[in-house]
Design an enzyme around this catalytic site. Structure first.
Site, PDB file in Angstrom:
ATOM      1  N   ASP A  96      19.933 -37.134  89.978  1.00 29.01           N
ATOM      2  CA  ASP A  96      18.917 -36.484  89.151  1.00 29.01           C
ATOM      3  C   ASP A  96      17.893 -35.758  90.030  1.00 29.01           C
ATOM      4  OD1 ASP A  96      19.926 -37.145  86.717  1.00 29.01           O
ATOM      5  OD2 ASP A  96      18.510 -38.742  86.280  1.00 29.01           O
ATOM      6  N   LYS A 145      32.947 -27.534  85.933  1.00 28.54           N
ATOM      7  CA  LYS A 145      32.454 -26.290  85.337  1.00 28.54           C
ATOM      8  C   LYS A 145      32.446 -25.161  86.365  1.00 28.54           C
ATOM      9  CE  LYS A 145      31.425 -27.687  81.119  1.00 28.54           C
ATOM     10  NZ  LYS A 145      32.089 -27.133  79.917  1.00 28.54           N
ATOM     11  N   LEU A 180      35.090 -32.773  78.631  1.00 30.60           N
ATOM     12  CA  LEU A 180      34.288 -33.975  78.840  1.00 30.60           C
ATOM     13  C   LEU A 180      32.970 -33.577  79.495  1.00 30.60           C
ATOM     14  CD1 LEU A 180      37.132 -36.284  80.208  1.00 30.60           C
ATOM     15  CD2 LEU A 180      36.270 -36.132  77.867  1.00 30.60           C
ATOM     16  N   ASN A 237      41.041 -32.929  82.396  1.00 29.31           N
ATOM     17  CA  ASN A 237      40.649 -32.467  81.061  1.00 29.31           C
ATOM     18  C   ASN A 237      39.946 -31.118  81.097  1.00 29.31           C
ATOM     19  OD1 ASN A 237      40.859 -34.569  78.606  1.00 29.31           O
ATOM     20  ND2 ASN A 237      40.758 -35.682  80.529  1.00 29.31           N
ATOM     21  N   TYR A 271      31.466 -33.564  87.148  1.00 30.95           N
ATOM     22  CA  TYR A 271      31.311 -32.761  85.932  1.00 30.95           C
ATOM     23  C   TYR A 271      30.859 -31.345  86.279  1.00 30.95           C
ATOM     24  CZ  TYR A 271      29.051 -30.754  81.843  1.00 30.95           C
ATOM     25  OH  TYR A 271      28.666 -29.894  80.857  1.00 30.95           O
ATOM     26  N   ARG A 280      12.921 -31.088  82.183  1.00 29.32           N
ATOM     27  CA  ARG A 280      14.126 -30.338  81.827  1.00 29.32           C
ATOM     28  C   ARG A 280      13.795 -29.264  80.800  1.00 29.32           C
ATOM     29  NH1 ARG A 280      15.123 -32.828  85.610  1.00 29.32           N
ATOM     30  NH2 ARG A 280      16.879 -34.203  86.086  1.00 29.32           N
ATOM     31  N   SER A 320      27.537 -24.844  82.206  1.00 27.24           N
ATOM     32  CA  SER A 320      26.397 -25.751  82.260  1.00 27.24           C
ATOM     33  C   SER A 320      25.487 -25.399  83.424  1.00 27.24           C
ATOM     34  CB  SER A 320      26.896 -27.188  82.424  1.00 27.24           C
ATOM     35  OG  SER A 320      25.847 -28.056  82.761  1.00 27.24           O
ATOM     36  N   VAL A 324      13.693 -44.968  80.916  1.00 28.53           N
ATOM     37  CA  VAL A 324      13.274 -43.713  81.536  1.00 28.53           C
ATOM     38  C   VAL A 324      13.617 -43.813  83.015  1.00 28.53           C
ATOM     39  CG1 VAL A 324      11.343 -42.187  82.068  1.00 28.53           C
ATOM     40  CG2 VAL A 324      11.442 -43.367  79.862  1.00 28.53           C
ATOM     41  N   PHE A 325      14.548 -43.012  83.442  1.00 35.11           N
ATOM     42  CA  PHE A 325      15.072 -43.139  84.799  1.00 35.11           C
ATOM     43  C   PHE A 325      14.187 -42.377  85.790  1.00 35.11           C
ATOM     44  CE2 PHE A 325      18.803 -43.642  82.024  1.00 35.11           C
ATOM     45  CZ  PHE A 325      19.186 -44.914  82.402  1.00 35.11           C
ATOM     46  N   LEU A 364      39.415 -34.797  68.648  1.00 38.05           N
ATOM     47  CA  LEU A 364      38.612 -35.865  68.043  1.00 38.05           C
ATOM     48  C   LEU A 364      38.290 -37.004  69.010  1.00 38.05           C
ATOM     49  CD1 LEU A 364      40.284 -36.127  64.497  1.00 38.05           C
ATOM     50  CD2 LEU A 364      38.397 -34.649  65.243  1.00 38.05           C
TER      51      LEU A 364
END
Length: 340
Positions: free
Chosen positions: A299, A152, A83, A99, A148, A230, A124, A216-217, A33
């Site tokens: 990005d 993965k 995460l 994690n 991140y 994307r 991912s 908007v980046f 949770l």
């Protein structure tokens, strides 16, 4: 099957739980949770008119995972717990490695101890890093550029070694692109704690007057309108990919030559940020104010999938449209919005 769904009350997990229940699987959810709410459990049971088993806990709690597997006679595991915020992972990489990577190791150890060898893993598209070509197929080199994505990637490498070590394992590795949208009921959807890190829930909150505008980046990418492109996939399409993965695991004819398989889960179509904003406005009759700001570090201009392998091997295909994504997202938000 008796399926253990880790992270099953989160955005992706709740939709996957519904798909499993609707297909007659017995579902046990393990969730700490940390980014979810118990009311979602009630919504899942209300929509499906079925009950599931819930255990509050973390995959890092090895003994608890073993007890859960044994108590509910689990046949297969779908591992979604972890995460997932790229920005947070850059600021706190150790948290992500503990994690995500250690959590996966703990889960795999419990599965080994309980003699369970069937796993669907939530990976991912970030493992690919900056695209060397488009669309991205499963043969594309992996070169993640943030903690991140690295977490993965490391788990995928562990799964490859596990699969090689023992042919009794059957593992499906699903590389998600960008899940958006909500369940048709409007009762469950993407409702993150704090400031959303993904586009659609942020647009939802702007539409509901909870935030003044959307950032908007980057408006100077080498794309038609200058904003990033994307591959957005409806969350219900993504949830159904897990059913196809379980079918692949459960069919011995498909497992003779390979006991681990990787699939892209996307539509194969790329939309820019401005495409999404304009579609959302047009479909829902709303105005989304936005500001073009600086690019975010890491990005890329464009990233979208080649889902051919999943289409042919799994017999799965994304069926829902951009209209479905935008309409269902706002439908969910309307039930929670304030000052509309």
């Amino acid at each position: 099957m008796n399926v253990l769904l880790t992270g099953g009350i989160g955005y992706l997990g709740s939709h996957t739980a519904l798909s499993l229940l609707e297909q007659g699987h017995e579902v046990t959810i393990l969730d700490n949770l940390s980014n979810s709410n118990l009311t979602v459990l009630q919504c899942i049971e209300s929509i499906s008119s079925k009950q599931l088993n819930f255990v509050r806990g973390d995959v890092l709690e090895n003994a608890l995972v073993k007890n859960t597997i044994n108590q509910f006679k689990i046949d297969a595991v779908i591992h979604l717990a972890g995460l997932k915020a790229v920005g947070e992972s850059v600021l706190n990489p150790l948290k992500y490695y503990e994690n995500n990577v250690q959590g996966a190791i703990s889960l795999l150890d419990a599965m080994l101890s309980c003699n369970i060898r069937s796993l669907v893993f939530s990976s991912s598209a970030t493992v690919y890093g900056a695209p060397q070509y488009l669309p991205i197929n499963e043969e594309h080199p992996t070169n993640p550029y943030n903690p991140y994505g690295n977490s993965k990637f490391f788990i995928e490498q562990i799964l490859i070694d596990i699969a090689r070590s023992n042919k009794d394992w059957t593992i499906v590795n699903l590389r998600y692109f960008n899940p958006v949208g909500s369940h048709a009921s409007g009762l469950i959807g993407d409702n993150p704690n704090g400031i959303p890190s993904n586009l659609m829930p942020y647009i939802n909150q702007v539409a509901a007057n909870q935030r003044p505008f959307l950032n908007v980046f980057g408006g100077d990418y080498e794309t038609l309108d200058g904003t990033g492109i994307r591959d957005y996939i409806h969350v219900e399409d993504l949830s159904e990919a897990h059913l196809a993965a379980l079918s692949w695991i459960d069919d011995p004819d498909k497992n003779r030559d390979i006991n681990m398989n990787t699939f892209n889960i996307g539509t194969g179509v790329g939309y820019s940020v401005l495409d999404i904003i304009q579609a959302y406005e047009q479909i829902n009759g709303l105005k989304i104010p936005y500001k073009i700001t600086a690019r975010r570090e890491g990005d890329v201009a464009a990233c979208y999938s080649d889902p051919t392998k999943a289409n042919t091997v799994l017999g799965w295909k994304a069926l829902r449209t951009l209209e479905d994504m935008c309409k269902s997202a706002w439908n969910f938000q309307k039930l929670r919005a304030i000052d509309i």
